[in-house]
Design an enzyme around this catalytic site. Structure first.
Site, mmCIF file in Angstrom:
data_model
loop_
_atom_site.group_PDB
_atom_site.id
_atom_site.type_symbol
_atom_site.label_atom_id
_atom_site.label_comp_id
_atom_site.label_asym_id
_atom_site.label_seq_id
_atom_site.Cartn_x
_atom_site.Cartn_y
_atom_site.Cartn_z
ATOM 1 N N PRO A 357 0.819 -1.212 0.000
ATOM 2 C CA PRO A 357 0.000 0.000 0.000
ATOM 3 C C PRO A 357 0.860 1.273 0.000
ATOM 4 O O PRO A 357 2.057 1.190 0.270
ATOM 5 C CB PRO A 357 -0.806 -0.112 1.298
ATOM 6 C CG PRO A 357 -0.355 -1.316 1.992
ATOM 7 C CD PRO A 357 0.710 -1.992 1.221
ATOM 8 N N PRO A 358 0.251 2.423 -0.268
ATOM 9 C CA PRO A 358 1.032 3.659 -0.329
ATOM 10 C C PRO A 358 1.643 4.013 1.028
ATOM 11 O O PRO A 358 1.080 3.688 2.076
ATOM 12 C CB PRO A 358 0.012 4.729 -0.720
ATOM 13 C CG PRO A 358 -1.182 4.002 -1.203
ATOM 14 C CD PRO A 358 -1.169 2.652 -0.574
ATOM 15 N N GLY A 359 2.776 4.657 0.983
ATOM 16 C CA GLY A 359 3.389 5.197 2.188
ATOM 17 C C GLY A 359 4.037 4.181 3.105
ATOM 18 O O GLY A 359 4.283 4.466 4.269
ATOM 19 N N VAL A 360 4.344 2.985 2.585
ATOM 20 C CA VAL A 360 4.981 1.999 3.460
ATOM 21 C C VAL A 360 6.503 1.984 3.259
ATOM 22 O O VAL A 360 7.193 1.137 3.798
ATOM 23 C CB VAL A 360 4.411 0.571 3.263
ATOM 24 C CG1 VAL A 360 3.009 0.483 3.790
ATOM 25 C CG2 VAL A 360 4.490 0.157 1.810
ATOM 26 N N GLY A 361 6.991 2.908 2.446
ATOM 27 C CA GLY A 361 8.443 3.046 2.325
ATOM 28 C C GLY A 361 9.058 2.360 1.120
ATOM 29 O O GLY A 361 10.268 2.154 1.089
ATOM 30 N N LYS A 362 8.261 2.057 0.115
ATOM 31 C CA LYS A 362 8.818 1.374 -1.058
ATOM 32 C C LYS A 362 9.835 2.284 -1.769
ATOM 33 O O LYS A 362 10.959 1.883 -2.040
ATOM 34 C CB LYS A 362 7.698 0.973 -2.033
ATOM 35 C CG LYS A 362 6.665 0.036 -1.403
ATOM 36 C CD LYS A 362 5.612 -0.391 -2.380
ATOM 37 C CE LYS A 362 4.766 0.729 -2.920
ATOM 38 N NZ LYS A 362 3.908 1.403 -1.933
ATOM 39 N N THR A 363 9.390 3.514 -2.006
ATOM 40 C CA THR A 363 10.271 4.448 -2.714
ATOM 41 C C THR A 363 11.541 4.704 -1.905
ATOM 42 O O THR A 363 12.653 4.675 -2.442
ATOM 43 C CB THR A 363 9.541 5.778 -2.953
ATOM 44 O OG1 THR A 363 8.293 5.473 -3.530
ATOM 45 C CG2 THR A 363 10.326 6.695 -3.849
ATOM 46 N N SER A 679 -14.048 -12.565 -1.132
ATOM 47 C CA SER A 679 -13.698 -12.855 0.258
ATOM 48 C C SER A 679 -14.742 -12.375 1.276
ATOM 49 O O SER A 679 -14.615 -12.649 2.467
ATOM 50 C CB SER A 679 -12.326 -12.277 0.592
ATOM 51 O OG SER A 679 -12.414 -10.886 0.621
ATOM 52 N N LYS A 722 -5.557 -7.186 6.241
ATOM 53 C CA LYS A 722 -6.893 -7.306 6.836
ATOM 54 C C LYS A 722 -6.793 -7.314 8.350
ATOM 55 O O LYS A 722 -7.580 -6.666 9.051
ATOM 56 C CB LYS A 722 -7.582 -8.569 6.323
ATOM 57 C CG LYS A 722 -8.038 -8.415 4.878
ATOM 58 C CD LYS A 722 -8.625 -9.695 4.331
ATOM 59 C CE LYS A 722 -9.182 -9.467 2.943
ATOM 60 N NZ LYS A 722 -9.609 -10.700 2.304
HETATM 61 N N1 LIG Z 1 9.800 1.602 7.751
HETATM 62 C C1 LIG Z 1 10.017 2.905 7.594
HETATM 63 N N2 LIG Z 1 10.961 3.524 8.289
HETATM 64 C C2 LIG Z 1 11.188 4.830 8.159
HETATM 65 N N3 LIG Z 1 10.500 5.629 7.349
HETATM 66 C C3 LIG Z 1 9.533 5.085 6.605
HETATM 67 C C4 LIG Z 1 9.245 3.695 6.689
HETATM 68 N N4 LIG Z 1 8.241 3.439 5.847
HETATM 69 C C5 LIG Z 1 7.915 4.585 5.259
HETATM 70 N N5 LIG Z 1 8.695 5.595 5.667
HETATM 71 C C6 LIG Z 1 8.635 6.993 5.249
HETATM 72 O O1 LIG Z 1 7.327 7.272 4.814
HETATM 73 C C7 LIG Z 1 7.320 8.169 3.725
HETATM 74 C C8 LIG Z 1 6.540 7.596 2.593
HETATM 75 O O2 LIG Z 1 7.230 6.481 2.067
HETATM 76 P P1 LIG Z 1 7.407 6.190 0.538
HETATM 77 O O3 LIG Z 1 7.248 7.429 -0.242
HETATM 78 O O4 LIG Z 1 8.643 5.406 0.357
HETATM 79 O O5 LIG Z 1 6.161 5.299 0.298
HETATM 80 P P2 LIG Z 1 5.790 4.360 -0.913
HETATM 81 O O6 LIG Z 1 5.531 3.025 -0.361
HETATM 82 O O7 LIG Z 1 6.812 4.455 -1.947
HETATM 83 O O8 LIG Z 1 4.442 4.976 -1.424
HETATM 84 P P3 LIG Z 1 3.823 5.006 -2.906
HETATM 85 O O9 LIG Z 1 3.347 3.639 -3.199
HETATM 86 O O10 LIG Z 1 2.686 5.973 -2.764
HETATM 87 O O11 LIG Z 1 4.915 5.482 -3.779
HETATM 88 C C9 LIG Z 1 8.769 8.404 3.397
HETATM 89 O O12 LIG Z 1 9.170 9.607 3.951
HETATM 90 C C10 LIG Z 1 9.491 7.246 4.057
HETATM 91 O O13 LIG Z 1 10.803 7.600 4.425
#
Ligand SMILES: Nc1ncnc2c1ncn2[C@@H]1O[C@H](COP(=O)(O)OP(=O)(O)OP(=O)(O)O)[C@@H](O)[C@H]1O
Length: 780
Positions: A357-363, A679, A722
């Site tokens: 999902p978005p914002g989990v730190g993939k980027t 589901s 979930k």
């Molecule tokens: N496990 C983590 N530890 C530290 N910082 C985190 C972690 N997960 C997410 N972040 C921070 O949360 C912010 C959002 O993460 P990021 O942009 O990498 O999300 P994403 O998964 O790539 O989202 P999208 O799918 O929308 O591109 C960033 O600033 C990132 O550093």
């Protein structure tokens, strides 16, 4: 017979007057003027002798300097000018001069008239005349020195007297353009026939001479034209060369690059050819700028430039740990991947794809990977890319064409081995302009990508050293792409994890971004938890980061606007001051147990969600109606659940009459959001049973599981998301399909600890756990 009476002699410098001709004469020499003045009157005319001097440049010729044959002429008119005179004379006869003497002031001579010989062969002379006339007309026309009107008059006069050979020859002789001596010879000749022949000869040779002159003139003209043309071209060439000179430096720049860059053989040939074309072109033309652009781009590519591989898995791990909290499994997988790279320098295997999902730190994970191996990071946002040419470029012949994104990004990163993030690979579309996914397949295929050809560059560029890492929010990817990639699941965070991420990563990051000192702002754990619970509703931490950023901004503003304030601490009591009223209710679970309402669990692109499934009955024909933007699969799942209920209705103490005239309306709120998937089967079935039996469903329970018509529960996907949603939503108990129990090992212990997780294999078990009166099912 010699005429003993003397006549004054007018010596002519440069003209021969023929008998019968009228001629104007300019008289300047004193002796000549005296001769004129002393002209004798004979037969009522003032007469005078005319003779040519041998040398025209002699001013006072003596007797021996004169020809002996001349003419006797009558003076028609005399005009006295100041020191000279103009006299009009008409020659009467050809004469031989005898006994020329000089008296005090002028010359005088005795003379005898020489008559012309009689022409005997008039026939041949006539032919000769017509010949000579033709020649004469031709000659004079070509010569252009005689006025055409005079020629017409002469011709007319001659035609009047076609046999008067003396007259004809005299007329022609006087109009001939020939040296004086020849004219004098003609005057001295007394046989008209001979004169005709001589004139014919003179005209013929004159014609030949004219022709030669004319052809000479033409050659000369051509020569001049040629010289002029050459001169003009020469000047033009000079101008062009000057122009080229200006741009020479440009070309030399390009040449230098071609010679020094580590171009591939194909690229070098192409560049050289294009440069050759460019040199021959008008530098102001549109086409030349197309070629220039092309060469600029081709030569700006980082040919043979690579960042040194610094892969060391120990440092890589340190950097990943430094930047990211948790995500242990993900980091392990990444490190395994990098270990291969450390050994083989080039990964020929599948590329990584982080799904979550978005914002989990993939980027940010990808950024850390790039940093940890000392390579440049570059991002290709694939979301909304519909056109193949965005990946592979347009042919350079199209106006404004450009290379595709892959080549552009490599050029921008100035190295041939950057780490390239293929972001949102699942959001790529396709339309009539071609399928970008298939172009991407070629990019990702290690067998093909060393020969990657961008349509614009039109030469192979080796992109096999680029480290591609993809990210996606869902598995909704073309099969072929999925096969090429190694999927790493990055799931969402539980509260505790979010809290740690906020404290250790997001806050320091935001503070740094806003130049906020550590001791100036503090947000306590309780406040952070409140933000997580009441201001965000997400699997990742993006909104959380946004809220922290907003608090930081507001705190900074307070500190700057009030000097008294040195530091600010945000707690749960003053949180609303910074973020406004709470945005969400924590826990979506119902306040009371409800009839006909069950909590399901859904897995969407933005993470797990609680899903309320509600239903009503009303009189009808025993049918089920669904609303809430349900997809086909979910609708079918509702049908199956209803059939399943009807087949088991007697188990629940219901008779056919009880439900045959009742329609069911099943609704899943948040009606604008599309929902799909099988589901929710368990939850729908439970809702229907609760509605028909009027037994409430426990409010603290949530469930997930697909059902079969025969009442079996089948496994589902997205278990972790979930469970996270359930824990976020204040759910106490979660029912999961028995077959998913094996997946629990991947679920963080803190989630497992926060929930009672029960496994179910049949719908009877579901009812047993979910309904407030489970005995009912058993008893029935
Ligand atoms: N496990 C983590 N530890 C530290 N910082 C985190 C972690 N997960 C997410 N972040 C921070 O949360 C912010 C959002 O993460 P990021 O942009 O990498 O999300 P994403 O998964 O790539 O989202 P999208 O799918 O929308 O591109 C960033 O600033 C990132 O550093």
């Amino acid at each position: 017979m010699i005429n003993k009476e003397k006549l004054p002699l007018l010596v002519l410098r440069d003209m021969v007057v023929f008998p019968g001709m009228i001629a104007p004469i300019f008289v300047g020499r004193t002796r000549s003027i005296q001769a004129l003045l002393n002209a004798k009157i004979i037969d009522n005319d003032r007469q005078i002798l005319l003779v040519l001097q041998k040398q025209p440049n002699q001013d006072s010729p003596n007797v021996q300097d004169l020809h002996s044959i001349g003419v006797v002429a009558k003076i028609i008119q005399t005009v006295r000018l100041q020191n000279n005179a103009k006299v009009l004379v008409e020659a009467i006869d050809r004469v031989k001069l005898d006994n020329i003497v000089s008296n005090e002031t002028y010359l005088e001579a005795e003379y005898s008239v020489i008559p012309d010989k009689v022409v005997k062969d008039k026939g041949s002379s006539k032919i000769l005349v017509s010949n000579v006339m033709e020649l004469f007309i031709d000659y004079t026309k070509k010569h252009k020195k005689i006025n055409p009107e005079i020629i017409d008059t002469i011709v007319a006069e001659i035609e009047k007297e076609p046999t008067n050979f003396s007259y004809i020859t005299n007329v022609l002789s006087s109009h001939l353009i020939s040296p004086l001596l020849i004219k004098q010879t003609l005057l001295e000749e007394t046989n008209p026939q001979t004169r005709i022949e001589t004139i014919t000869d003179i005209l013929t040779s004159g014609m030949a001479q004219l022709e030669i002159e004319q052809s000479l003139q033409q050659t000369l003209k051509k020569q001049i034209e040629k010289t002029q043309r050459e001169y003009y071209l020469h000047e033009q060439m000079k101008a062009i060369q000057k122009e080229l000179e200006v741009d020479k430096s440009d070309f030399s720049d390009i040449e230098k690059k071609i010679n020094t860059l580590k171009l591939s053989k194909e690229a070098r040939e192409k560049a050289e050819n294009e440069l050759k074309k460019l040199k021959l072109m008008n530098q102001m033309s549109g086409e030349s700028s197309v070629i220039r652009n092309y060469l600029d781009i081709l030569l700006a590519m980082p040919w043979g430039k690579f960042d040194k591989n610094k892969t060391n898995i120990t440092t890589s791990r340190e950097i990943l740990d430094r930047d990211h909290f948790g995500l242990e499994k993900v980091k392990d997988r990444i490190i395994e991947y990098l270990a291969v790279l450390q050994r083989s320098k080039k990964i020929k295997g599948p590329i990584l794809c982080l799904i979550g999902p978005p914002g989990v730190g993939k980027t940010s994970l990808v950024k850390s990977i790039a940093e940890s191996i000392g390579r440049k990071y570059t991002k290709f946002a694939l979301g909304g890319v519909r056109d193949e040419s965005e990946i592979r470029g347009h042919r350079k012949t199209y106006l404004g064409s450009m290379p595709g994104k892959i080549i552009s990004l490599i050029k921008k990163s100035k190295t041939s081995n950057p780490v390239m993030l293929l972001d949102e690979i699942d959001k790529m579309g396709s339309d009539f302009r071609g399928d970008p996914a298939s172009a991407l397949l070629e990019v990702l295929d290690p067998e093909q990508n060393s020969h990657f050809v961008d349509h614009y560059l039109d030469v192979e560029y080796d992109i096999s050293d680029v480290m591609f890492i993809a990210t996606a929010n869902s598995y909704n990817l073309p099969r072929a792409l999925l096969d090429r990639m190694e999927i790493i699941n990055v799931s969402g965070y539980v509260e505790e994890e979010k809290l740690q991420i906020a404290k250790n990563h997001l806050m320091p990051k935001q503070f740094k971004m806003h130049s906020m000192k550590k001791n100036e702002l503090s947000i306590d754990d309780a406040a952070l938890l409140e933000i997580i619970r009441y201001y965000t509703k997400e699997s990742g931490v993006r909104s959380l980061e946004r809220e922290i950023s907003s608090i930081t901004r507001k705190a900074l503003q307070k500190i700057l606007s009030d000097k008294e304030i040195k530091n600010i601490s945000v707690t749960s009591t003053n949180l609303e001051e910074y973020l406004g009223v709470k945005k969400y209710n924590f826990g979506l679970a119902e306040k009371e147990d409800q009839i006909g309402s069950t909590t399901g669990l859904a897995y969407t692109e933005v993470g797990g969600e609680l899903l309320t499934i509600e239903a009503l009955t009303f009189p009808g024909k025993g049918e089920i109606k669904t609303t809430g933007k349900l997809g086909e699969v979910m609708k079918e799942s509702a049908q199956a659940a209803y059939s399943c209920f009807r087949s088991r209705a007697s188990n629940f103490g219901l008779k056919y009459e009880d439900y045959k005239d009742l329609d069911i309306h099943l609704h899943v709120p948040a009606g604008a959001i599309p929902k799909d998937g099988p589901s929710a089967g368990c939850a729908i079935f439970t809702t229907i049973v609760s509605l028909m039996t009027k037994i409430p469903v426990k409010r603290t329970i949530a469930m997930t599981g697909e059902i079969t018509l025969r009442g079996m529960v089948l496994p589902i996907g997205g278990l972790k998301e979930k469970l996270l949603a359930a824990s976020r939503g204040g759910i106490k108990t979660v029912l999961i399909p028995k077959e998913n129990v094996k997946d629990l090992k991947d679920i963080p212990p803190n989630i497992k600890d926060s929930l009672e997780i029960l496994s179910i294999a049949t719908i009877d078990e579901v009812l047993k756990f979910a309904l407030t009166n489970p005995n009912f099912v058993v008893s029935s």
